[in-house]
Design an enzyme around this catalytic site. Structure first.
Site, PDB file in Angstrom:
ATOM      1  CB  THR A 288      -0.904   0.033   1.249  1.00 34.94           C
ATOM      2  OG1 THR A 288      -0.083   0.200   2.414  1.00 34.94           O
ATOM      3  CG2 THR A 288      -1.715  -1.246   1.390  1.00 34.94           C
TER       4      THR A 288
ATOM      5  CB  VAL B 245       7.953  -0.282   8.598  1.00 34.05           C
ATOM      6  CG1 VAL B 245       7.918   1.242   8.612  1.00 34.05           C
ATOM      7  CG2 VAL B 245       7.283  -0.850   9.841  1.00 34.05           C
ATOM      8  CE  LYS B 246       5.731   0.946  -0.505  1.00 35.33           C
ATOM      9  NZ  LYS B 246       4.477   1.097  -1.234  1.00 35.33           N
ATOM     10  CB  VAL B 247      11.104   4.168   5.351  1.00 34.17           C
ATOM     11  CG1 VAL B 247      10.601   3.668   6.693  1.00 34.17           C
ATOM     12  CG2 VAL B 247      12.264   3.322   4.858  1.00 34.17           C
TER      13      VAL B 247
END
Ligand code: E4P
Length: 228
Positions: A27, A82-84
């Site tokens: 997402t 976790v998307k960074v």
């Protein structure tokens, strides 16, 4: 190659998960905005549908808030990555989270130099955006090729996740080059199944089989219940 679906639409995710071929979900803030749903319950819901990795992106851009958001997102479910963003602060967050055992997807990668940094920061996945590079006249798949070569040469463990996929060839080329994952919009994922000769050939087989008047299943076999 693992297939992730690039959407925050729960109905699409449920439908595609039923194929048994879905390995995860990505997402991003734009997809969440499009879904119109509350982010935190949405991520919990998606994580309950798909046992594979679900990428949930931080919203802040400063280190202090990003690390707090990342730590919180990681508590939502075991399968959260976790998307960074690929910024100095994003990579600092990546290093901190990955050192603590949290999966991290480093997003918005547009160069091999950035991909090297993501791997050094301990990223589980790096997401080069091939479609957005093609859109500006650059070579998206050329970038995938170079990153795969570098990671192999340097024995870097970060998985190459082909992102911003615009058509099935992006997936096929990514697989040829050795990218471990592709994240694919639902409509393109469905296109992967399709070929007109498959449809034509199947129609012919069905018609010819009907001419035989035979059935494979004996009369006593009950039909399976179909979905409502
Ligand atoms: C990746 O994780 C992103 O969500 C995505 O692939 C972006 O694709 P777009 O360029 O179609 O927005």
């Amino acid at each position: 190659m693992k297939f992730f679906v690039d959407t925050a639409d729960v109905n699409e995710i449920r439908d595609l998960a039923e194929t048994g071929l879905l390995d995860g979900v990505t997402t991003n803030p734009s997809l969440v905005a499009k879904s119109g749903k509350d982010f935190i319950p949405l991520i919990r819901e998606i994580c309950g549908i798909v046992p594979g990795t679900v990428s949930a992106e931080v919203a802040a851009t400063d280190y202090e808030t990003m690390i707090q958001e990342g730590r919180y997102l990681a508590t939502l479910a075991k399968n959260v990555a976790v998307k960074v963003p690929l910024t100095p602060a994003g990579l600092k967050v990546c290093k901190a989270l990955s050192s603590g055992g949290t999966m991290v997807n480093v997003t918005l990668c547009f160069s091999s130099a950035q991909a090297i940094l993501a791997a050094k920061a301990g990223a589980t996945f790096v997401s080069p955006f091939v479609g957005r590079l093609d859109d500006i006249g650059e070579d998206g798949m050329g970038l995938i090729k170079e990153i795969c070569e570098i990671y192999r040469a340097q024995n870097m463990k970060t998985e190459v996740l082909v992102a911003s996929v615009r058509h099935p060839r992006h997936v096929v080329e990514g697989a040829k080059l050795g990218a471990q994952v592709a994240t694919v919009p639902p409509a393109i994922l469905r296109q992967l199944f399709a070929h007109p000769l498959t449809d034509k050939g199947l129609a012919q087989f069905v018609a010819d089989w009907q001419k035989t008047g035979q059935k494979i299943l004996p009369a006593e076999v009950q039909p399976l219940k179909t979905r409502a």
